[in-house]
Design a protein around this motif. Structure first.
Motif, PDB file in Angstrom:
ATOM      1  N   TRP A 126      -3.476  37.154  99.207  1.00  0.00           N
ATOM      2  CA  TRP A 126      -3.115  36.782 100.576  1.00  0.00           C
ATOM      3  C   TRP A 126      -4.292  36.116 101.278  1.00  0.00           C
ATOM      4  O   TRP A 126      -4.137  35.091 101.942  1.00  0.00           O
ATOM      5  CB  TRP A 126      -2.656  38.019 101.333  1.00  0.00           C
ATOM      6  N   GLN A 127      -5.472  36.711 101.138  1.00  0.00           N
ATOM      7  CA  GLN A 127      -6.664  36.120 101.749  1.00  0.00           C
ATOM      8  C   GLN A 127      -6.995  34.773 101.117  1.00  0.00           C
ATOM      9  O   GLN A 127      -7.433  33.847 101.812  1.00  0.00           O
ATOM     10  CB  GLN A 127      -7.841  37.081 101.604  1.00  0.00           C
ATOM     11  N   MET A 128      -6.774  34.670  99.830  1.00  0.00           N
ATOM     12  CA  MET A 128      -7.055  33.440  99.098  1.00  0.00           C
ATOM     13  C   MET A 128      -6.202  32.293  99.627  1.00  0.00           C
ATOM     14  O   MET A 128      -6.712  31.207  99.939  1.00  0.00           O
ATOM     15  CB  MET A 128      -6.778  33.681  97.610  1.00  0.00           C
ATOM     16  N   VAL A 133      -4.953  27.595 103.870  1.00  0.00           N
ATOM     17  CA  VAL A 133      -4.092  27.196 104.986  1.00  0.00           C
ATOM     18  C   VAL A 133      -4.906  27.037 106.262  1.00  0.00           C
ATOM     19  O   VAL A 133      -4.748  26.050 107.000  1.00  0.00           O
ATOM     20  CB  VAL A 133      -2.964  28.232 105.183  1.00  0.00           C
ATOM     21  N   ASP A 134      -5.782  27.983 106.532  1.00  0.00           N
ATOM     22  CA  ASP A 134      -6.596  27.913 107.757  1.00  0.00           C
ATOM     23  C   ASP A 134      -7.505  26.688 107.761  1.00  0.00           C
ATOM     24  O   ASP A 134      -7.668  26.029 108.791  1.00  0.00           O
ATOM     25  CB  ASP A 134      -7.444  29.180 107.896  1.00  0.00           C
ATOM     26  N   ARG A 135      -8.096  26.392 106.599  1.00  0.00           N
ATOM     27  CA  ARG A 135      -8.993  25.235 106.548  1.00  0.00           C
ATOM     28  C   ARG A 135      -8.243  23.943 106.848  1.00  0.00           C
ATOM     29  O   ARG A 135      -8.693  23.136 107.669  1.00  0.00           O
ATOM     30  CB  ARG A 135      -9.676  25.123 105.183  1.00  0.00           C
ATOM     31  N   PHE A 136      -7.111  23.721 106.206  1.00  0.00           N
ATOM     32  CA  PHE A 136      -6.421  22.451 106.411  1.00  0.00           C
ATOM     33  C   PHE A 136      -5.825  22.366 107.813  1.00  0.00           C
ATOM     34  O   PHE A 136      -5.801  21.290 108.416  1.00  0.00           O
ATOM     35  CB  PHE A 136      -5.334  22.255 105.356  1.00  0.00           C
ATOM     36  N   GLU A 159       1.381  25.774 105.919  1.00  0.00           N
ATOM     37  CA  GLU A 159       1.682  26.917 105.067  1.00  0.00           C
ATOM     38  C   GLU A 159       2.801  26.593 104.091  1.00  0.00           C
ATOM     39  O   GLU A 159       2.726  26.928 102.896  1.00  0.00           O
ATOM     40  CB  GLU A 159       2.064  28.123 105.918  1.00  0.00           C
ATOM     41  N   ALA A 160       3.837  25.922 104.554  1.00  0.00           N
ATOM     42  CA  ALA A 160       4.965  25.578 103.692  1.00  0.00           C
ATOM     43  C   ALA A 160       4.544  24.622 102.576  1.00  0.00           C
ATOM     44  O   ALA A 160       4.906  24.810 101.404  1.00  0.00           O
ATOM     45  CB  ALA A 160       6.095  24.970 104.519  1.00  0.00           C
TER      46      ALA A 160
END
Length: 205
Positions: A126-128, A133-136, A159-160
């Motif tokens: 999940w963290q991976m 997702v957070d970076r992009f 995310e999708a």
């Protein structure tokens, strides 16, 4: 108690054990792997293995410790800036991700299995994915001024599409023996990049 070796011989032994573990996990999966199986694969005693790793979970955690960071770096090493040439920047990022995924497809396949049965590795997975997702999402907001796409929050879109790339990599490479024909890495990168680019920048090239 398990320990991190501080001698050259100890470090070589630990590396040998991790290589044996990788072979065992790839062959029989996370659930099927045992400490005794890894010890046998490495040609060592079970007691010798326990001097380096406390249990199977500790052994697998050590095995995947660097994969996450390497995968993150591989997908972020782009020569083109997304605000200048989004297609090429996305292509380079996806090529880096897919290439590293392919090189570690046995570990990634085992991680998906481990995440389904062990909360420790579900959290790791999940963290991976959230790190990507957070970076992009941050890049699109800061570099491209993009908070939404046609009224849809940009993070949900990211995310999708990230899930699409992750699952595609899993199907193409982690389960490659089920494919009727191999998926070349360059073609895979082009496929997912076209979808990324169309989602966020339209179909223009």
């Amino acid at each position: 108690m398990p320990h991190l070796p501080n001698t050259t011989k100890g470090r070589r032994t630990r590396t040998k054990l991790l290589e044996a573990a990788r072979s065992v996990f790839a062959r029989v999966g996370y659930v099927g792997a045992t400490m005794s199986g890894v010890a046998t694969e490495a040609g060592m005693s079970l007691g010798g293995l326990y001097r380096y790793f406390s249990d199977k979970e500790d052994l697998f955690a050590a095995l995947i410790a660097d994969t996450h960071d390497d995968l993150f770096r591989a997908s972020g090493a782009t020569e083109h800036r997304i605000e200048d040439d989004p297609y090429q920047a996305l292509l380079e990022a996806n090529t880096g991700y897919l290439t590293h995924y392919y090189d570690n497809r046995d570990i990634m396949r085992t991680l998906v299995e481990a995440a389904s049965v062990d909360p420790r590795f579900r959290e790791f997975w999940w963290q991976m994915r959230n790190r990507h997702v957070d970076r992009f999402t941050t890049v699109l907001r800061l570099k491209c001024g993009m908070e939404a796409v046609d009224g849809i929050d940009v993070r949900g879109m990211v995310e999708a599409v990230a899930c699409m790339v992750e699952q595609s990599a899993y199907v193409w490479y982690a389960q490659e023996e089920l494919q009727r024909a191999p998926m070349p890495l360059d073609q895979a990168a082009q496929i997912v990049t076209r979808i990324w680019h169309a989602a966020f920048f339209g179909n223009r090239r």
